[in-house]
Design a protein around this motif. Structure first.
Motif, PDB file in Angstrom:
ATOM      1  N   GLN A 137       0.966  -1.054   0.018  1.00  0.00           N
ATOM      2  CA  GLN A 137       0.294  -0.229   0.070  1.00  0.00           C
ATOM      3  C   GLN A 137       1.085   1.435   0.053  1.00  0.00           C
ATOM      4  O   GLN A 137       0.699   2.167  -0.825  1.00  0.00           O
ATOM      5  CB  GLN A 137      -1.051  -0.106   1.449  1.00  0.00           C
ATOM      6  N   SER A 138       1.579   1.442   0.466  1.00  0.00           N
ATOM      7  CA  SER A 138       2.853   2.087   0.721  1.00  0.00           C
ATOM      8  C   SER A 138       3.415   2.474  -0.222  1.00  0.00           C
ATOM      9  O   SER A 138       3.737   3.855  -0.657  1.00  0.00           O
ATOM     10  CB  SER A 138       3.872   2.561   1.841  1.00  0.00           C
ATOM     11  N   ASP A 139       3.589   1.580  -1.243  1.00  0.00           N
ATOM     12  CA  ASP A 139       4.612   1.387  -2.878  1.00  0.00           C
ATOM     13  C   ASP A 139       3.923   2.261  -3.282  1.00  0.00           C
ATOM     14  O   ASP A 139       3.838   3.236  -4.565  1.00  0.00           O
ATOM     15  CB  ASP A 139       5.232   0.668  -2.338  1.00  0.00           C
ATOM     16  N   GLY A 140       2.504   1.805  -3.707  1.00  0.00           N
ATOM     17  CA  GLY A 140       1.365   2.299  -4.332  1.00  0.00           C
ATOM     18  C   GLY A 140       0.999   3.661  -4.028  1.00  0.00           C
ATOM     19  O   GLY A 140       0.747   4.108  -5.110  1.00  0.00           O
ATOM     20  N   THR A 141       1.753   4.045  -2.728  1.00  0.00           N
ATOM     21  CA  THR A 141       1.261   5.775  -2.712  1.00  0.00           C
ATOM     22  C   THR A 141       2.048   6.554  -2.770  1.00  0.00           C
ATOM     23  O   THR A 141       1.973   8.135  -3.197  1.00  0.00           O
ATOM     24  CB  THR A 141       0.575   6.148  -1.396  1.00  0.00           C
ATOM     25  N   VAL A 142       3.411   6.578  -2.751  1.00  0.00           N
ATOM     26  CA  VAL A 142       4.318   7.174  -3.181  1.00  0.00           C
ATOM     27  C   VAL A 142       4.581   7.619  -3.902  1.00  0.00           C
ATOM     28  O   VAL A 142       5.935   8.440  -3.853  1.00  0.00           O
ATOM     29  CB  VAL A 142       5.451   7.096  -1.621  1.00  0.00           C
ATOM     30  N   ALA A 147       3.436   9.673 -11.669  1.00  0.00           N
ATOM     31  CA  ALA A 147       2.128  10.538 -12.460  1.00  0.00           C
ATOM     32  C   ALA A 147       2.649  11.519 -13.630  1.00  0.00           C
ATOM     33  O   ALA A 147       1.473  11.767 -13.922  1.00  0.00           O
ATOM     34  CB  ALA A 147       1.505  11.311 -11.035  1.00  0.00           C
ATOM     35  N   ILE A 148       3.455  11.477 -13.180  1.00  0.00           N
ATOM     36  CA  ILE A 148       4.603  12.594 -14.521  1.00  0.00           C
ATOM     37  C   ILE A 148       3.993  12.310 -15.637  1.00  0.00           C
ATOM     38  O   ILE A 148       4.376  11.315 -15.704  1.00  0.00           O
ATOM     39  CB  ILE A 148       5.664  12.669 -14.323  1.00  0.00           C
ATOM     40  N   GLY A 149       3.475  12.841 -16.847  1.00  0.00           N
ATOM     41  CA  GLY A 149       2.979  12.573 -18.196  1.00  0.00           C
ATOM     42  C   GLY A 149       1.537  11.754 -18.396  1.00  0.00           C
ATOM     43  O   GLY A 149       1.086  11.961 -19.496  1.00  0.00           O
ATOM     44  N   GLN A 150       1.212  11.531 -17.416  1.00  0.00           N
ATOM     45  CA  GLN A 150      -0.029  11.011 -16.857  1.00  0.00           C
ATOM     46  C   GLN A 150      -1.637  11.526 -18.288  1.00  0.00           C
ATOM     47  O   GLN A 150      -1.279  13.177 -17.395  1.00  0.00           O
ATOM     48  CB  GLN A 150      -0.697  10.059 -15.899  1.00  0.00           C
ATOM     49  N   LYS A 151      -2.323  10.857 -18.607  1.00  0.00           N
ATOM     50  CA  LYS A 151      -3.630  12.210 -18.810  1.00  0.00           C
ATOM     51  C   LYS A 151      -4.402  11.849 -17.504  1.00  0.00           C
ATOM     52  O   LYS A 151      -5.032  10.747 -17.852  1.00  0.00           O
ATOM     53  CB  LYS A 151      -3.831  11.950 -20.691  1.00  0.00           C
ATOM     54  N   GLY A 152      -5.703  12.774 -17.404  1.00  0.00           N
ATOM     55  CA  GLY A 152      -6.379  13.030 -16.667  1.00  0.00           C
ATOM     56  C   GLY A 152      -7.792  13.895 -16.775  1.00  0.00           C
ATOM     57  O   GLY A 152      -7.529  14.613 -17.635  1.00  0.00           O
ATOM     58  N   ALA A 169      -5.144   8.900 -13.765  1.00  0.00           N
ATOM     59  CA  ALA A 169      -4.792   6.799 -13.673  1.00  0.00           C
ATOM     60  C   ALA A 169      -2.965   7.507 -12.614  1.00  0.00           C
ATOM     61  O   ALA A 169      -2.421   6.967 -13.540  1.00  0.00           O
ATOM     62  CB  ALA A 169      -5.062   6.270 -14.163  1.00  0.00           C
ATOM     63  N   VAL A 170      -2.806   6.149 -11.543  1.00  0.00           N
ATOM     64  CA  VAL A 170      -1.370   6.039 -11.406  1.00  0.00           C
ATOM     65  C   VAL A 170      -0.741   4.650 -10.940  1.00  0.00           C
ATOM     66  O   VAL A 170      -1.975   4.211  -9.429  1.00  0.00           O
ATOM     67  CB  VAL A 170      -1.236   7.405 -10.004  1.00  0.00           C
ATOM     68  N   LEU A 174      -7.714   4.225 -10.694  1.00  0.00           N
ATOM     69  CA  LEU A 174      -7.865   6.779 -10.568  1.00  0.00           C
ATOM     70  C   LEU A 174      -7.831   7.016  -9.166  1.00  0.00           C
ATOM     71  O   LEU A 174      -8.724   6.371  -8.677  1.00  0.00           O
ATOM     72  CB  LEU A 174      -9.575   6.637 -11.764  1.00  0.00           C
ATOM     73  N   LYS A 175      -7.207   8.145  -9.220  1.00  0.00           N
ATOM     74  CA  LYS A 175      -7.137   8.755  -7.971  1.00  0.00           C
ATOM     75  C   LYS A 175      -7.348  10.204  -8.449  1.00  0.00           C
ATOM     76  O   LYS A 175      -7.876  10.941  -9.059  1.00  0.00           O
ATOM     77  CB  LYS A 175      -6.076   8.522  -7.446  1.00  0.00           C
ATOM     78  N   ILE A 176      -7.881  10.761  -6.982  1.00  0.00           N
ATOM     79  CA  ILE A 176      -8.287  12.541  -6.969  1.00  0.00           C
ATOM     80  C   ILE A 176      -6.639  13.170  -6.163  1.00  0.00           C
ATOM     81  O   ILE A 176      -6.616  12.484  -5.326  1.00  0.00           O
ATOM     82  CB  ILE A 176      -9.545  12.595  -6.435  1.00  0.00           C
ATOM     83  N   PHE A 177      -5.822  14.250  -6.829  1.00  0.00           N
ATOM     84  CA  PHE A 177      -4.337  14.750  -6.528  1.00  0.00           C
ATOM     85  C   PHE A 177      -5.621  16.151  -6.635  1.00  0.00           C
ATOM     86  O   PHE A 177      -5.771  16.317  -7.410  1.00  0.00           O
ATOM     87  CB  PHE A 177      -3.589  14.326  -7.279  1.00  0.00           C
TER      88      PHE A 177
END
Length: 209
Positions: A137-142, A147-152, A169-170, A174-177
């Protein structure tokens, strides 16, 4: 049952009660995770269809803080689950191994030691599994660099000078930032964007595409 010795009855009872509770708690835990996930998806989809006025923006921020608190609660719940699941697993394995050793003709004291050792080992294995899950879980959040280069799309209007929110999408999710505009121009809700940078506090710098 009438032919069981007291130690066999002890092991059998421990194995049955511990095993049943272990399975029930496992079903409840993973079932609850699916419910929470489904609720989150439904909540996000429902919010997107709403009006993005001032009151709504306040509600969105309130919801986000609520979700953050909810995540903290989920962590607490996981620790509680681990302690209870470890306890039920201990009694399950204590009973199963103890009964097996009795059937093998071991003396009572050695069956007790063997059952206890098996129970403690099982608790250790479960704790290692939870630690591994937490690390994943930690790996997935840090790894925000992914995210660089991703479209949304813009989830909450990004003002010319200030912070809005985007859906990106990271690492397959799919997450909200929080996000700011790269060229200091307002980007309305629903516009397509691309992430060009990640700055302090995991805020995305985006541009309209």
């Amino acid at each position: 049952m009438d032919n069981l010795t007291w130690v066999e009855f002890l092991y059998l009872t421990s194995a049955i009660i511990g095993g049943v509770l272990f399975l029930l708690r496992a079903i409840m835990f993973f079932g609850a995770g699916e419910i929470f996930s489904g609720d989150a998806d439904g909540h996000i989809d429902g919010d997107i269809g709403g009006d993005f006025d001032g009151d709504f923006e306040g509600d969105v921020h309130g919801d986000l803080h609520g979700h953050m608190d909810g995540d903290h609660g989920s962590t607490d719940y996981s620790f509680k689950f681990l302690s209870m699941q470890g306890l039920t697993a201990f009694f399950m394995m204590f009973g199963l191994v103890g009964m097996a050793l009795v059937q093998a003709g071991w003396q009572v004291i050695f069956t007790m030691l063997g059952g206890t050792a098996a129970g403690l080992f099982t608790v250790w294995v479960i704790s290692r599994i939870f630690v591994g899950m937490k690390m994943l879980q930690s790996d997935g959040t840090v790894r925000m660099v992914n995210a660089i280069g991703q479209k949304g799309t813009v989830y909450l209007t990004i003002p010319a000078s200030g912070t809005g929110q985007v859906r990106v999408a990271v690492q397959g999710a799919l997450k909200i930032f929080d996000a700011v505009s790269a060229n200091k121009k307002k980007i309305p809700t629903g516009e397509n964007i691309q992430v060009i940078e990640v700055i302090a506090n995991n805020i995305l710098v985006v541009e309209k595409i």
